[in-house]
Design an enzyme around this catalytic site. Structure first.
Site, PDB file in Angstrom:
ATOM      1  CG  PHE A 180      71.333  -3.204  17.501  1.00 54.66           C
ATOM      2  CD1 PHE A 180      71.592  -2.860  16.187  1.00 54.66           C
ATOM      3  CD2 PHE A 180      70.315  -2.547  18.158  1.00 54.66           C
ATOM      4  CE1 PHE A 180      70.849  -1.885  15.535  1.00 54.66           C
ATOM      5  CE2 PHE A 180      69.555  -1.576  17.536  1.00 54.66           C
ATOM      6  CZ  PHE A 180      69.830  -1.238  16.221  1.00 54.66           C
ATOM      7  CG  ASP A 181      70.127  -2.396  23.913  1.00 54.39           C
ATOM      8  OD1 ASP A 181      70.849  -1.528  24.445  1.00 54.39           O
ATOM      9  OD2 ASP A 181      68.975  -2.662  24.306  1.00 54.39           O
ATOM     10  CE  LYS A 182      78.914  -1.834  21.269  1.00 56.52           C
ATOM     11  NZ  LYS A 182      79.351  -3.224  21.044  1.00 56.52           N
ATOM     12  CE  LYS A 232      78.111 -13.789  18.740  1.00 57.86           C
ATOM     13  NZ  LYS A 232      77.372 -12.513  18.828  1.00 57.86           N
ATOM     14  CG  MET A 267      82.128  -1.438  18.225  1.00 55.35           C
ATOM     15  SD  MET A 267      82.175   0.271  17.650  1.00 55.35           S
ATOM     16  CE  MET A 267      81.193   1.068  18.912  1.00 55.35           C
ATOM     17  N   GLY A 268      85.503  -2.935  20.892  1.00 56.00           N
ATOM     18  CA  GLY A 268      86.260  -3.256  22.099  1.00 56.00           C
ATOM     19  C   GLY A 268      85.416  -3.338  23.360  1.00 56.00           C
ATOM     20  CG  PHE A 269      83.930  -6.530  24.867  1.00 56.46           C
ATOM     21  CD1 PHE A 269      83.253  -6.905  23.720  1.00 56.46           C
ATOM     22  CD2 PHE A 269      84.646  -7.504  25.566  1.00 56.46           C
ATOM     23  CE1 PHE A 269      83.293  -8.225  23.279  1.00 56.46           C
ATOM     24  CE2 PHE A 269      84.678  -8.815  25.132  1.00 56.46           C
ATOM     25  CZ  PHE A 269      84.008  -9.185  23.991  1.00 56.46           C
ATOM     26  CE1 TYR A 329      74.529  -3.610  14.787  1.00 53.11           C
ATOM     27  CE2 TYR A 329      75.919  -4.911  16.225  1.00 53.11           C
ATOM     28  CZ  TYR A 329      75.527  -3.686  15.721  1.00 53.11           C
ATOM     29  OH  TYR A 329      76.144  -2.541  16.157  1.00 53.11           O
ATOM     30  CG  ASN A 374      82.711  -4.292  15.629  1.00 52.36           C
ATOM     31  OD1 ASN A 374      83.194  -4.162  16.756  1.00 52.36           O
ATOM     32  ND2 ASN A 374      82.209  -5.442  15.186  1.00 52.36           N
ATOM     33  CG  ASN A 432      87.121  -5.911  17.748  1.00 59.19           C
ATOM     34  OD1 ASN A 432      87.954  -5.882  16.855  1.00 59.19           O
ATOM     35  ND2 ASN A 432      85.813  -5.990  17.506  1.00 59.19           N
ATOM     36  CB  THR A 433      88.916  -8.227  24.036  1.00 55.57           C
ATOM     37  OG1 THR A 433      87.797  -7.339  24.081  1.00 55.57           O
ATOM     38  CG2 THR A 433      89.561  -8.278  25.414  1.00 55.57           C
ATOM     39  CB  SER A 442      85.018 -10.062  20.661  1.00 53.65           C
ATOM     40  OG  SER A 442      85.439  -8.809  20.155  1.00 53.65           O
ATOM     41  N   GLY A 481      75.369 -13.008   8.381  1.00 52.76           N
ATOM     42  CA  GLY A 481      74.911 -12.904   7.006  1.00 52.76           C
ATOM     43  C   GLY A 481      73.414 -13.005   6.825  1.00 52.76           C
ATOM     44  CG  ASN A 540      81.826 -12.553  17.904  1.00 52.43           C
ATOM     45  OD1 ASN A 540      81.620 -11.483  17.355  1.00 52.43           O
ATOM     46  ND2 ASN A 540      81.979 -12.662  19.213  1.00 52.43           N
TER      47      ASN A 540
END
Length: 340
Positions: free
Chosen positions: A67-69, A215, A116-118, A319, A114, A183-184, A181, A298, A244
């Site tokens: 949320f707050d990267k 995580k 996003m990819g960090f 989130y 998402n 996404n990487t 994640s 959830g 995650n």
């Protein structure tokens, strides 16, 4: 009121644009006198305080990483009543993340996909921001979630994580290693115990006295989750974050064409509720009572938070429901917990 506003107006905006606009408002809420007025409406009842990881959390409910990267909204999120904020994911090297569009709403499921990819400004920039926050001494606990820089090959991941830990651990109340994640490229492969154990050992050494957590992904087999949890205890970690986003698309109400058009990425939100509880109970069954377990996935209501606490969670994060329930979501959760 907010759900109607969301459906009528906010849902028409690009999700990433809407997020940045919302974060701008949150940042304003963290500045006096706005923060004083906001906190007066949202401050958690003292009875909700939780002692964990060597700190006192004002509430068991906090904001998950993502949320707050870049640690720009911590004061505002604290003013909105969240007991802790986990910033990041932060990488040693600044990076733009994946090409846009990369954030998609599944409104019928109260969910988000998402990839996003960090995207983040890097460990040095976040460290400078955290140092300023520390001088202001906000009374919310700040965790820092770290991940692998995309340009770093997987075989060099340990040194990359250590670089982030060395820079950020002295400024964090706890550090979370993100190896989950989707996404990487190659990241989730680091969850294999034989690979993960030496990585965590090295990052723990680089983190000094700062509590270290890992995580994990919900898509692991149950026996893999058990093995990681047992290894985390054996390696002296302070806790584990379950979990995650998922790569699964099972059981969604959104039409298949919309889901397919969104493409690859991690799914978060209401559809993860059942698996979140399964993973939480599995982990808690094999770790000691004092081991910190942070439950994510959830979570929408105070009943959801209470269910996870009753299932053994030390703390709970959310989130995605923030997008659907609005800025006073934290207050709603805390008041519901207080009534119970």
């Amino acid at each position: 009121m907010y759900p109607l506003l969301f459906r009528a107006v906010l849902s028409r905006f690009d999700p990433e644009f809407a997020h940045h606009a919302g974060m701008a408002v949150i940042r304003v809420l963290g500045v006096p006198p706005f923060s004083w007025a906001t906190s007066a409406l949202t401050k958690p009842d003292p009875s909700l305080a939780v002692d964990a990881l060597g700190h006192t959390f004002r509430s068991p409910f906090g904001i998950a990483a993502g949320f707050d990267k870049n640690a720009v909204g911590v004061r505002g999120l604290a003013a909105l009543g969240f007991g802790h904020v986990e910033v990041g994911t932060v990488t040693a090297i600044p990076q733009e993340g994946n090409p846009k569009p990369r954030l998609f709403r599944l409104i019928a499921d109260r969910a988000v996909i998402n990839r996003m990819g960090f995207n983040n400004q890097g460990a040095d920039a976040v460290a400078r921001r955290l140092a300023k926050l520390r001088r202001g001494a906000p009374d919310t606990v700040i965790g820092v979630n770290i991940g692998k820089s995309r340009v770093v090959e997987v075989e060099n991941a340990t040194a990359d994580y250590m670089a982030s830990a060395t820079r950020l651990a002295p400024l964090a109340d706890y550090l979370a290693v993100n190896v989950s994640s989707p996404n990487t490229p190659g990241l989730r492969g680091l969850q294999a115990v034989d690979t993960l154990a030496p990585l965590l050992r090295a990052v723990k050494a680089a983190s000094g006295n700062t509590p270290l957590l890992v995580k994990i992904a919900p898509d692991l087999a149950d026996e893999e989750i058990i093995a990681i949890a047992q290894m985390a205890v054996a390696e002296g970690l302070a806790g584990i974050i379950t979990h995650n986003t998922t790569i699964s698309r099972d059981g969604l109400h959104t039409d298949a064409a919309t889901v397919e058009a969104a493409g690859a990425g991690g799914l978060s939100g209401a559809p993860l509720k059942a698996r979140s509880l399964e993973v939480l109970r599995l982990v808690r069954s094999v770790v000691p009572p004092e081991f910190c377990v942070i439950a994510v996935g959830g979570v929408e209501t105070a009943d959801d938070v209470r269910e996870r606490l009753d299932a053994g969670a030390t703390l709970v994060q959310g989130y995605t429901a923030f997008l659907y329930r609005g800025p006073f979501w934290g207050r709603e959760i805390n008041r519901g917990l207080r009534r119970r």
